[in-house]
Design a protein around this motif. Sequence first.
Motif, PDB file in Angstrom:
ATOM      1  N   VAL A 189      26.784 -50.074  69.247  1.00 28.83           N
ATOM      2  CA  VAL A 189      25.847 -51.182  69.085  1.00 28.83           C
ATOM      3  C   VAL A 189      24.896 -50.853  67.945  1.00 28.83           C
ATOM      4  N   THR A 190      24.697 -51.824  67.070  1.00 33.45           N
ATOM      5  CA  THR A 190      23.853 -51.610  65.912  1.00 33.45           C
ATOM      6  C   THR A 190      22.394 -51.894  66.224  1.00 33.45           C
ATOM      7  N   ALA A 191      22.170 -52.517  67.345  1.00 31.62           N
ATOM      8  CA  ALA A 191      20.805 -52.770  67.785  1.00 31.62           C
ATOM      9  C   ALA A 191      20.719 -52.356  69.244  1.00 31.62           C
ATOM     10  N   THR A 192      19.552 -52.413  69.804  1.00 33.63           N
ATOM     11  CA  THR A 192      19.406 -52.068  71.207  1.00 33.63           C
ATOM     12  C   THR A 192      20.264 -52.996  72.051  1.00 33.63           C
ATOM     13  N   PHE A 193      21.016 -52.423  72.976  1.00 31.61           N
ATOM     14  CA  PHE A 193      21.934 -53.204  73.806  1.00 31.61           C
ATOM     15  C   PHE A 193      21.198 -54.321  74.519  1.00 31.61           C
ATOM     16  N   SER A 194      19.972 -54.066  74.872  1.00 27.47           N
ATOM     17  CA  SER A 194      19.217 -55.066  75.627  1.00 27.47           C
ATOM     18  C   SER A 194      18.924 -56.323  74.818  1.00 27.47           C
ATOM     19  N   THR A 195      19.162 -56.297  73.511  1.00 29.63           N
ATOM     20  CA  THR A 195      18.941 -57.485  72.686  1.00 29.63           C
ATOM     21  C   THR A 195      20.189 -58.353  72.562  1.00 29.63           C
ATOM     22  N   TYR A 196      21.266 -57.911  73.209  1.00 28.49           N
ATOM     23  CA  TYR A 196      22.512 -58.669  73.169  1.00 28.49           C
ATOM     24  C   TYR A 196      22.653 -59.563  74.396  1.00 28.49           C
ATOM     25  N   ASP A 197      23.149 -60.770  74.166  1.00 27.72           N
ATOM     26  CA  ASP A 197      23.660 -61.600  75.254  1.00 27.72           C
ATOM     27  C   ASP A 197      25.107 -61.161  75.493  1.00 27.72           C
ATOM     28  N   ILE A 198      25.505 -61.119  76.752  1.00 28.48           N
ATOM     29  CA  ILE A 198      26.875 -60.729  77.093  1.00 28.48           C
ATOM     30  C   ILE A 198      27.509 -61.844  77.918  1.00 28.48           C
ATOM     31  N   LYS A 213      30.488 -70.544  90.574  1.00 29.54           N
ATOM     32  CA  LYS A 213      29.136 -70.470  91.134  1.00 29.54           C
ATOM     33  C   LYS A 213      29.200 -70.152  92.627  1.00 29.54           C
ATOM     34  N   GLY A 214      28.367 -69.214  93.045  1.00 28.82           N
ATOM     35  CA  GLY A 214      28.348 -68.813  94.437  1.00 28.82           C
ATOM     36  C   GLY A 214      29.392 -67.771  94.791  1.00 28.82           C
ATOM     37  N   ARG A 215      30.323 -67.502  93.887  1.00 28.01           N
ATOM     38  CA  ARG A 215      31.368 -66.502  94.142  1.00 28.01           C
ATOM     39  C   ARG A 215      31.267 -65.316  93.194  1.00 28.01           C
ATOM     40  N   PHE A 216      30.860 -65.556  91.966  1.00 34.32           N
ATOM     41  CA  PHE A 216      30.767 -64.497  90.951  1.00 34.32           C
ATOM     42  C   PHE A 216      29.300 -64.213  90.648  1.00 34.32           C
ATOM     43  N   THR A 217      29.022 -62.954  90.355  1.00 39.99           N
ATOM     44  CA  THR A 217      27.673 -62.551  89.952  1.00 39.99           C
ATOM     45  C   THR A 217      27.760 -61.655  88.732  1.00 39.99           C
ATOM     46  N   ILE A 218      27.023 -62.022  87.705  1.00 38.32           N
ATOM     47  CA  ILE A 218      26.966 -61.199  86.496  1.00 38.32           C
ATOM     48  C   ILE A 218      25.654 -60.429  86.500  1.00 38.32           C
ATOM     49  N   SER A 219      25.724 -59.176  86.086  1.00 35.27           N
ATOM     50  CA  SER A 219      24.516 -58.347  86.036  1.00 35.27           C
ATOM     51  C   SER A 219      24.663 -57.349  84.896  1.00 35.27           C
ATOM     52  N   ARG A 220      23.561 -56.721  84.545  1.00 34.60           N
ATOM     53  CA  ARG A 220      23.622 -55.758  83.456  1.00 34.60           C
ATOM     54  C   ARG A 220      22.779 -54.536  83.764  1.00 34.60           C
ATOM     55  N   ASP A 221      23.221 -53.417  83.221  1.00 28.62           N
ATOM     56  CA  ASP A 221      22.485 -52.152  83.305  1.00 28.62           C
ATOM     57  C   ASP A 221      22.307 -51.683  81.867  1.00 28.62           C
ATOM     58  N   ASN A 222      21.169 -51.990  81.286  1.00 27.22           N
ATOM     59  CA  ASN A 222      20.953 -51.674  79.875  1.00 27.22           C
ATOM     60  C   ASN A 222      20.954 -50.166  79.608  1.00 27.22           C
ATOM     61  N   ALA A 223      20.559 -49.390  80.580  1.00 30.14           N
ATOM     62  CA  ALA A 223      20.547 -47.932  80.395  1.00 30.14           C
ATOM     63  C   ALA A 223      21.964 -47.388  80.216  1.00 30.14           C
ATOM     64  N   LYS A 224      22.941 -48.119  80.750  1.00 28.32           N
ATOM     65  CA  LYS A 224      24.338 -47.687  80.644  1.00 28.32           C
ATOM     66  C   LYS A 224      25.137 -48.532  79.665  1.00 28.32           C
ATOM     67  N   ASN A 225      24.467 -49.440  78.954  1.00 28.48           N
ATOM     68  CA  ASN A 225      25.165 -50.351  78.027  1.00 28.48           C
ATOM     69  C   ASN A 225      26.324 -51.064  78.726  1.00 28.48           C
ATOM     70  N   THR A 226      26.092 -51.490  79.939  1.00 29.54           N
ATOM     71  CA  THR A 226      27.171 -52.031  80.768  1.00 29.54           C
ATOM     72  C   THR A 226      26.770 -53.356  81.401  1.00 29.54           C
ATOM     73  N   VAL A 227      27.736 -54.254  81.442  1.00 32.38           N
ATOM     74  CA  VAL A 227      27.588 -55.519  82.157  1.00 32.38           C
ATOM     75  C   VAL A 227      28.698 -55.601  83.188  1.00 32.38           C
ATOM     76  N   TYR A 228      28.353 -56.116  84.354  1.00 35.07           N
ATOM     77  CA  TYR A 228      29.301 -56.222  85.448  1.00 35.07           C
ATOM     78  C   TYR A 228      29.563 -57.689  85.779  1.00 35.07           C
ATOM     79  N   LEU A 229      30.755 -57.917  86.303  1.00 34.56           N
ATOM     80  CA  LEU A 229      31.075 -59.221  86.877  1.00 34.56           C
ATOM     81  C   LEU A 229      31.626 -58.961  88.276  1.00 34.56           C
ATOM     82  N   GLN A 230      30.793 -59.210  89.265  1.00 42.90           N
ATOM     83  CA  GLN A 230      31.222 -59.058  90.649  1.00 42.90           C
ATOM     84  C   GLN A 230      31.872 -60.357  91.083  1.00 42.90           C
TER      85      GLN A 230
END
Length: 120
Positions: free
Chosen positions: A27-36, A66-83
Amino acid sequence: QVQLVESGGGLVQAGGSRRLSCVASRVTATFSTYDIGWFRQAPGKDREFVASISYGGITVYTDSVKGRFTISRDNAKNTVYLQMSSLKPEDTAVYYCAAKNFFAREWPHWGQGTQVTVSS
């Protein structure tokens, strides 16, 4: 060039759950500045939007998940999840994550995809 690597795909029975991960590197910028975003493409169909999480944590979902999937992010790990829960056969697709700077309109960075197959 931002690199995105998805993981977590596989075969799951209808009604089951699965968590996908998307790890960003170079990442060329802080991961937290990205939309995923998460997108998916089923055989013979166009790629479609599934969910996104903004740099500020705002989430958006397509109606069918909606109501079945949840998206979340962990900026410290540069990771986004899709539950994904209560999976249906129609959720079968290759799932891709994508990234863009928060001020951009297009999604220039894409992962290679991970296959999710939901059996009935």
